[in-house]
Scaffold this motif. Structure first.
Motif, PDB file in Angstrom:
ATOM      1  N   UNK A 119       0.844  -1.191   0.000  1.00  0.00           N
ATOM      2  CA  UNK A 119       0.000   0.000   0.000  1.00  0.00           C
ATOM      3  C   UNK A 119       0.882   1.245   0.000  1.00  0.00           C
ATOM      4  N   UNK A 120       0.296   2.385  -0.326  1.00  0.00           N
ATOM      5  CA  UNK A 120       1.058   3.634  -0.389  1.00  0.00           C
ATOM      6  C   UNK A 120       0.926   4.479   0.874  1.00  0.00           C
ATOM      7  N   UNK A 121       0.232   3.959   1.909  1.00  0.00           N
ATOM      8  CA  UNK A 121       0.031   4.739   3.124  1.00  0.00           C
ATOM      9  C   UNK A 121       0.339   3.936   4.391  1.00  0.00           C
ATOM     10  N   UNK A 122       1.196   2.920   4.263  1.00  0.00           N
ATOM     11  CA  UNK A 122       1.631   2.122   5.423  1.00  0.00           C
ATOM     12  C   UNK A 122       0.473   1.431   6.131  1.00  0.00           C
ATOM     13  N   UNK A 123      -0.506   0.959   5.371  1.00  0.00           N
ATOM     14  CA  UNK A 123      -1.613   0.192   5.932  1.00  0.00           C
ATOM     15  C   UNK A 123      -1.587  -1.213   5.356  1.00  0.00           C
ATOM     16  N   UNK A 124      -2.152  -2.167   6.114  1.00  0.00           N
ATOM     17  CA  UNK A 124      -2.123  -3.552   5.689  1.00  0.00           C
ATOM     18  C   UNK A 124      -1.026  -4.303   6.425  1.00  0.00           C
ATOM     19  N   UNK A 125      -0.712  -5.505   5.959  1.00  0.00           N
ATOM     20  CA  UNK A 125       0.316  -6.342   6.582  1.00  0.00           C
ATOM     21  C   UNK A 125       1.619  -6.204   5.802  1.00  0.00           C
ATOM     22  N   UNK A 126       2.689  -5.739   6.451  1.00  0.00           N
ATOM     23  CA  UNK A 126       3.952  -5.535   5.747  1.00  0.00           C
ATOM     24  C   UNK A 126       4.902  -6.722   5.877  1.00  0.00           C
ATOM     25  N   UNK A 127       5.983  -6.675   5.131  1.00  0.00           N
ATOM     26  CA  UNK A 127       7.154  -7.502   5.389  1.00  0.00           C
ATOM     27  C   UNK A 127       8.115  -6.648   6.201  1.00  0.00           C
ATOM     28  N   UNK A 128       8.619  -7.202   7.309  1.00  0.00           N
ATOM     29  CA  UNK A 128       9.449  -6.433   8.231  1.00  0.00           C
ATOM     30  C   UNK A 128      10.880  -6.962   8.220  1.00  0.00           C
ATOM     31  N   UNK A 129      11.827  -6.062   8.027  1.00  0.00           N
ATOM     32  CA  UNK A 129      13.246  -6.403   8.111  1.00  0.00           C
ATOM     33  C   UNK A 129      13.787  -5.901   9.436  1.00  0.00           C
ATOM     34  N   UNK A 130      14.348  -6.802  10.250  1.00  0.00           N
ATOM     35  CA  UNK A 130      14.989  -6.399  11.497  1.00  0.00           C
ATOM     36  C   UNK A 130      16.466  -6.160  11.219  1.00  0.00           C
ATOM     37  N   UNK A 131      16.931  -4.939  11.500  1.00  0.00           N
ATOM     38  CA  UNK A 131      18.276  -4.532  11.129  1.00  0.00           C
ATOM     39  C   UNK A 131      19.112  -4.249  12.378  1.00  0.00           C
ATOM     40  N   UNK A 132      20.067  -5.135  12.722  1.00  0.00           N
ATOM     41  CA  UNK A 132      21.014  -4.835  13.805  1.00  0.00           C
ATOM     42  C   UNK A 132      22.131  -3.946  13.260  1.00  0.00           C
ATOM     43  N   UNK A 133      22.229  -2.731  13.758  1.00  0.00           N
ATOM     44  CA  UNK A 133      23.185  -1.762  13.242  1.00  0.00           C
ATOM     45  C   UNK A 133      24.250  -1.499  14.303  1.00  0.00           C
ATOM     46  N   UNK A 134      25.520  -1.662  13.983  1.00  0.00           N
ATOM     47  CA  UNK A 134      26.565  -1.435  14.986  1.00  0.00           C
ATOM     48  C   UNK A 134      26.591   0.020  15.438  1.00  0.00           C
ATOM     49  N   UNK A 135      26.727   0.233  16.726  1.00  0.00           N
ATOM     50  CA  UNK A 135      26.764   1.589  17.259  1.00  0.00           C
ATOM     51  C   UNK A 135      28.151   1.982  17.748  1.00  0.00           C
ATOM     52  N   UNK A 136      29.151   1.153  17.447  1.00  0.00           N
ATOM     53  CA  UNK A 136      30.525   1.504  17.776  1.00  0.00           C
ATOM     54  C   UNK A 136      31.122   2.364  16.656  1.00  0.00           C
ATOM     55  N   UNK A 137      32.284   2.931  16.882  1.00  0.00           N
ATOM     56  CA  UNK A 137      32.920   3.816  15.904  1.00  0.00           C
ATOM     57  C   UNK A 137      33.410   3.017  14.699  1.00  0.00           C
ATOM     58  N   UNK A 138      33.205   3.560  13.494  1.00  0.00           N
ATOM     59  CA  UNK A 138      33.591   2.914  12.243  1.00  0.00           C
ATOM     60  C   UNK A 138      34.509   3.850  11.458  1.00  0.00           C
ATOM     61  N   UNK A 139      35.776   3.505  11.272  1.00  0.00           N
ATOM     62  CA  UNK A 139      36.661   4.344  10.456  1.00  0.00           C
ATOM     63  C   UNK A 139      36.162   4.402   9.020  1.00  0.00           C
ATOM     64  N   UNK A 140      36.313   5.554   8.378  1.00  0.00           N
ATOM     65  CA  UNK A 140      35.854   5.725   7.005  1.00  0.00           C
ATOM     66  C   UNK A 140      36.706   4.888   6.056  1.00  0.00           C
ATOM     67  N   UNK A 141      36.072   4.424   4.959  1.00  0.00           N
ATOM     68  CA  UNK A 141      36.796   3.621   3.980  1.00  0.00           C
ATOM     69  C   UNK A 141      37.382   4.521   2.889  1.00  0.00           C
TER      70      UNK A 141
END
Length: 267
Positions: A119-141
């Motif tokens: 849907x275009x308004x966030x209604x209905x049943x979605x597919x959900x991605x759970x994203x573990x994101x590191x919160x430690x410092x990351x040197x730039x590449x």
């Protein structure tokens, strides 16, 4: 969601004398660490507001210039709003929607749920991605002395407590931009005034002032804001369409776009 390189290039009218600021290294780090665990879930729609309400919080990418250990120079921030519905568009046609929800933080991780709807308004049943994101410092590449760190804040307008800077607020549609609360969109980019921003082509730029309906910026031919190239002063832009013709991206008319409009503000 948006290309800083394209935005800055459009601000200066595409003039070759003023190189574009690029977030290439930030985007590279961002895309490489988001590990998605897909699951079908019953999304709590009460946590998602549609249209013009400001986000309940922000997942932020904090860029530190002059430090590879996130100790000094937190001069650039990218923020993606949680608790707000983003509508995707292809060639001007709404094709779906997505939203982000903060779940937890701890053990050097931030857990973000990303729901995607047909849907275009966030209604209905979605597919959900759970994203573990590191919160430690990351040197730039890259070869620049910089680093990154992800943080989450539940403060609705965190920039109110930051140093003076220039902000870009992003919106899905022109209508959302014009009717938004206090000019706040679903995502933002912020740079501290005077902060040296290194571009992908080895040049650099600074935003120097913001006020009175205008802003100024300076470009440099080296990566460290020491060899002057050009300076400009322009009016603050509100509710303008992003130019998505980024040379670094393939021209694919089927791509789904979010946050296609922007407004500027001083912080």
């Amino acid at each position: 969601m948006f290309s800083t390189a394209v935005i800055i290039a459009s601000l200066v009218g595409g003039a070759s004398a003023v190189p574009a600021i690029s977030a290439g290294s930030i985007a590279s780090v961002h895309s490489s660490i988001l590990k998605k665990n897909t699951k079908t879930s019953s999304w709590e729609t009460t946590k998602v507001t549609v249209a013009n309400t400001a986000p309940t919080g922000y997942l932020m990418v904090n860029s530190f210039t002059g430090s590879r250990d996130c100790s000094v120079g937190n001069n650039i921030k990218f923020g993606t709003g949680t608790g707000v519905c983003f509508t995707g568009y292809t060639n001007g046609t709404a094709v779906g929607s997505t939203a982000y929800e903060f779940e937890a933080a701890g053990n050097d991780q931030i857990i973000i749920n990303n729901a995607v709807w047909e849907s275009t308004d966030c209604t209905g049943t979605p597919v959900v991605n759970t994203m573990p994101i590191p919160s430690n410092c990351l040197p730039a590449d890259d070869d620049v002395n910089s680093s990154f760190m992800y943080t989450y804040t539940s403060v609705s307008a965190p920039w109110a407590n930051w140093d003076a800077g220039l902000m870009f607020q992003y919106f899905d549609t022109m209508g959302e931009c014009k009717t938004s609360t206090d000019g706040v969109g679903g995502a933002f980019f912020w740079s501290k005034l005077g902060a040296c921003i290194t571009n992908d082509d080895g040049t650099s730029s600074t935003f120097d002032s913001c006020g009175g309906g205008k802003f100024s910026m300076t470009s440099y031919t080296d990566a460290y804001c020491s060899v002057f190239n050009a300076g400009i002063t322009q009016v603050i832009q509100t509710c303008v369409e992003n130019d998505d013709d980024d040379d670094d991206d393939d021209d694919d008319s089927s791509d789904v776009e979010y946050n296609s409009f922007r407004s500027m503000m001083c912080s």
